[in-house]
Design an enzyme around this catalytic site. Sequence first.
Site, PDB file in Angstrom:
ATOM      1  N   ILE A 142       0.867  -1.160   0.000  1.00  0.00           N
ATOM      2  CA  ILE A 142       0.000   0.000   0.000  1.00  0.00           C
ATOM      3  C   ILE A 142       0.911   1.219   0.000  1.00  0.00           C
ATOM      4  O   ILE A 142       2.053   1.146   0.445  1.00  0.00           O
ATOM      5  CB  ILE A 142      -0.981   0.021   1.203  1.00  0.00           C
ATOM      6  N   ASP A 143       0.422   2.312  -0.541  1.00  0.00           N
ATOM      7  CA  ASP A 143       1.254   3.499  -0.719  1.00  0.00           C
ATOM      8  C   ASP A 143       1.817   4.008   0.606  1.00  0.00           C
ATOM      9  O   ASP A 143       1.233   3.785   1.674  1.00  0.00           O
ATOM     10  CB  ASP A 143       0.440   4.621  -1.363  1.00  0.00           C
ATOM     11  N   LYS A 144       2.917   4.717   0.506  1.00  0.00           N
ATOM     12  CA  LYS A 144       3.556   5.296   1.686  1.00  0.00           C
ATOM     13  C   LYS A 144       2.557   6.060   2.553  1.00  0.00           C
ATOM     14  O   LYS A 144       2.518   5.899   3.776  1.00  0.00           O
ATOM     15  CB  LYS A 144       4.687   6.224   1.247  1.00  0.00           C
ATOM     16  N   THR A 146      -0.718   5.886   2.581  1.00  0.00           N
ATOM     17  CA  THR A 146      -1.954   5.159   2.892  1.00  0.00           C
ATOM     18  C   THR A 146      -1.694   4.336   4.144  1.00  0.00           C
ATOM     19  O   THR A 146      -0.653   3.699   4.267  1.00  0.00           O
ATOM     20  CB  THR A 146      -2.366   4.237   1.732  1.00  0.00           C
ATOM     21  N   ARG A 246      -7.340   5.672  -5.829  1.00  0.00           N
ATOM     22  CA  ARG A 246      -7.064   7.085  -6.058  1.00  0.00           C
ATOM     23  C   ARG A 246      -7.416   7.503  -7.489  1.00  0.00           C
ATOM     24  O   ARG A 246      -8.059   8.544  -7.711  1.00  0.00           O
ATOM     25  CB  ARG A 246      -5.592   7.376  -5.759  1.00  0.00           C
TER      26      ARG A 246
END
Length: 321
Positions: A142-144, A146, A246
């Site tokens: 998962i994104d930094k 998030t 997103r």
Amino acid sequence: MTGPENISESITGTVQSPGRVDKALADATDLSRERVKALIAEGKVRLDGEVASSPKAKAEAGSSFAIHIPPPSDPQASPQDIPITVVHEDDHLIVVDKPAGMVVHPAAGNPDGTLVNALLHHCRGQLSGIGGVARPGIVHRIDKDTSGLLVVAKSDVAHEGLAKQFADHSLERAYLAVCGGHPMPPSGTVNARLGRSDRDRKKMAVLPDDSSRGKHAVTHYATVERLDHCTLIECRLETGRTHQVRVHLASIGHALIGDPVYGRTPAPLRPILKALDFSRQALHAARLGFIHPVTQNRLSFSSAIPGDMRELIDETGHSNR
């Protein structure tokens, strides 16, 4: 993912848009122009059977190309005593609740201080080796910026079993997000192909359904709470593409609040975000469910909305009380 990631790859195809070699090959693949330039400099690109000598050379429509991508030279991740929130752990896997701001694995610009560094310390190096030395045990990311739930494999058999479930989309994944505006209808499905943006190769974008690039992606969303100039929604993923939630929400005009890449915060909310010092996309991986790859038991986990998102929801919900 059923084998090591640090293997070479070859991409072949035909030039569709004539022009400079670097641009033509970037348009025909998911590679950035800078990556194509670097590969040309390394002698890894052939055009009509000949080694491409310059990114500025002319590529004609219909020309065949072959790009050899060497295996990445992963930096060795080292254990670091970084606190992590463990939701579940057994001999084969570990589920963690990742805070916003933590990168999942080492990469350029983030050589340490990552979740992998923390896990190597916590698990005393007992992570699946399938992901290579920089990404041991990492089955998904998962994104930094998030927050939320992530499962990591400690054994190779768990890694392969989890990877299969991600590949066939049989896992349960639900995100809570705060998006701009009020989606209409309040619940719905975004079924749109995702791939690299033609305008900015560092970004993802919705592509035409008949495009030969990108990947099929489906996101189901449902309104949880209508707020002032924004909405708390739940997103359930059928697929797990890069930046899927997103990009899908931005594509229907309801980008995530605080998203610095795909969104623009509604003007009435900007003072609130500034006062709260809220500077990340409002996205949280709230639920994760899967079949344990060894015991075959069904596991399901949930994570409460973190404090920064709760403050955002409270502040934007005042006018609706």
